[in-house]
Design a protein around this motif. Structure first.
Motif, PDB file in Angstrom:
ATOM      1  N   PRO A   1      -3.754   0.034  -2.907  1.00  0.00           N
ATOM      2  CA  PRO A   1      -4.407   0.735  -1.778  1.00  0.00           C
ATOM      3  C   PRO A   1      -3.644   2.147  -1.368  1.00  0.00           C
TER       4      PRO A   1
ATOM      5  N   TYR B   1       0.877  -1.041  -0.003  1.00  0.00           N
ATOM      6  CA  TYR B   1       0.057   0.094  -0.019  1.00  0.00           C
ATOM      7  C   TYR B   1       0.707   1.182   0.258  1.00  0.00           C
TER       8      TYR B   1
ATOM      9  N   ARG C   1      -7.992   3.718  -3.468  1.00  0.00           N
ATOM     10  CA  ARG C   1      -6.966   2.807  -4.382  1.00  0.00           C
ATOM     11  C   ARG C   1      -6.659   3.318  -5.567  1.00  0.00           C
TER      12      ARG C   1
END
Length: 487
Positions: free
Chosen positions: A452, A257, A296
């Motif tokens: 993300p 992420y 995202r």
């Protein structure tokens, strides 16, 4: 020495005395054949104290000084009102209680205040009490208050003290109550109560690093263990950010992420809890702040055109156009009407146009001059922000980089693009990206899985076991501190 409040002591003393007198009278009246062994005095006292029939739940818990009364009631009901922290046959705390009190005393290591959990009162339990009635009442009172403190401490460690949206004190829901009760019961059954109890904390990389670094700092300087002594400013800053990190409990820390820390002017790429890439960024100005959010990254575009946001068009560009319609051509912009047709700005009577009647769209052509630079990364959000390149590369050399209208400008955007493509198995597209940038040909790259992205506002964090403090550029610490440290 502090004691339990007089009304709590009085209620429990009355319960213990009347219970003792009734037992004595009954024994004298029925001398003879052996009777079944009565329940221990301490358990009877706890059961009677927590009986809410006479006063009702709220009044009973208030009179007992319990802030988490329903959770305390549930805890003792599940153990048939057997004391957990006190000896049934002598005054004073047992071994588990002493561990629990030591844990509460160290609350500052977790950004919390021992006073919130009545540590000084609980630690003042006398070592010996001379009268059975006084001993029973006092032990019951301290027993209940310690359980109340531990259940609240566990909840605060896991979820924080405040609701993240309203900044009001957290109220235990039934699932949270059950979770706290189960956790305390499991800790009591564990050979190491402290370790088991602390397992309720978040496990994210950022939380663990900050908490451990702060704990080490306090252990090196024991005199500053209390939040009102030593370096109180540092304690307050760490406490607020540990609180923010607890609000992120439900966010998994595994996988990949992107983490944006607005206050640090930094975007990091995290893989399984480890930083694998770091970028300097420019964020929104205080009057146009970058929002915190979760989304995202699903697509990025090279050689983009910039569609000027309406607020910028009417507040910043309209005055320029009213002064000189050539402003658009000089800066590689063009004007479109509501049908998407080009409009000659020299044929518009700009003096009659107001922010309320502005009917046009302004776009900027692709190229090195474009405000989005060579590449832009999109993610769904209601604020209309995104991550993008910028032609103003000199900004990344400045220490304070709150300079945008809310979007995030990133240094070395091609490295981010390469990371995204490699995750998708599309690294062969990198030469095409460079070619489209060089020729100003727009190309779109859709990401099947996406990445993300979490945008946060942390005014301190730990790096290599050292705590770094950042300027509170949006003054957000003030509101959280006002609620968090409210007397």
């Amino acid at each position: 020495m502090e004691r339990l409040s007089s009304n709590v002591w009085t209620v429990l003393l009355w319960l213990a005395v009347t219970g003792g007198v009734l037992s004595l009278g009954s024994a004298q009246a029925h001398a003879g054949p052996p009777q079944p062994k009565p329940a221990p005095v301490a358990a009877l006292s706890l059961r009677t104290a927590l009986d809410t029939v006479a006063l009702g739940s709220a009044a009973t818990y208030t009179q007992l000084g319990l802030q988490a009364g329903p959770a305390v009631q549930q805890f003792y009901s599940q153990r048939d009102f057997t004391p957990a922290w006190t000896h049934a046959d002598s005054a004073g705390w047992n071994h588990n209680a002493r561990q629990a009190l030591a844990l509460l005393r160290c609350a500052p290591e977790y950004g919390l205040d021992p006073a919130t959990y009545s540590w000084s009162i609980l630690s003042a339990l006398p070592d010996s009490l001379h009268y059975l009635a006084a001993k029973t009442a006092t032990l019951a009172g301290y027993e209940l208050r310690l359980t109340d403190a531990l259940l609240r401490f566990a909840t605060h460690l896991r979820y924080g003290r405040l609701h993240p949206l309203t900044l009001t004190p957290i109220v235990l829901t039934q699932p949270q109550t059950q979770e706290a009760v189960d956790g305390l019961r499991q800790a009591l059954a564990s050979p190491e109560l402290t370790t088991a109890f602390l397992s309720c904390q978040p496990t994210s990389r950022a939380y663990c690093q900050l908490q451990q670094a702060w704990s080490a700092t306090l252990r090196q300087h024991p005199d500053s263990l209390h939040p009102t002594t030593g370096n109180a400013a540092d304690f307050r800053r760490v406490a607020l950010n540990l609180e923010r990190l607890r609000w992120d409990l439900q966010r998994p820390d595994s996988g990949d992420y992107a983490l944006v820390n607005i206050a640090a002017y930094q975007l990091q790429l995290i893989r399984n809890g480890q930083v694998v890439q770091s970028h300097r960024i420019v964020v929104g100005k205080p009057d146009t702040p970058t929002p915190t959010l979760d989304s995202r990254i699903t697509v990025f575009v090279t050689a983009p055109e910039w569609r000027v946001p309406y607020s910028i068009a009417v507040n910043e560009m309209l005055p320029e156009l009213q002064n000189d319609p050539g402003f658009l051509a000089d800066n590689n912009y063009f004007l479109l009407d509501y049908r998407g047709r080009r409009v000659n700005p020299w044929r518009v009577n700009w003096q009659r146009i107001t922010p309320q009647t502005f009917p046009y769209t302004i776009r900027q052509t692709a190229g090195r001059h474009n405000a989005l630079g060579n590449i832009v990364f999109y993610f769904t959000n209601q604020h209309g922000i995104y991550v993008h390149d910028t032609p103003a590369r000199a900004l990344f050399r400045e220490p304070k980089r709150a300079r945008s209208h809310g979007c995030i400008r990133i240094e070395k955007p091609l490295e981010l693009a390469a990371f995204l493509l490699k995750r998708e198995g599309q690294q062969a597209a990198l030469p095409d990206i460079r070619r489209s940038i060089a020729t100003h040909d727009r190309c779109r790259y859709d990401l099947a899985g996406g990445l993300p992205i979490r945008i946060r506002y942390y005014t301190c964090e730990a790096q290599n076991n050292h705590i770094r403090y950042y300027a509170d550029v949006y003054c957000q610490d003030e509101a959280v501190a006002a609620a968090f440290f409210k007397p």
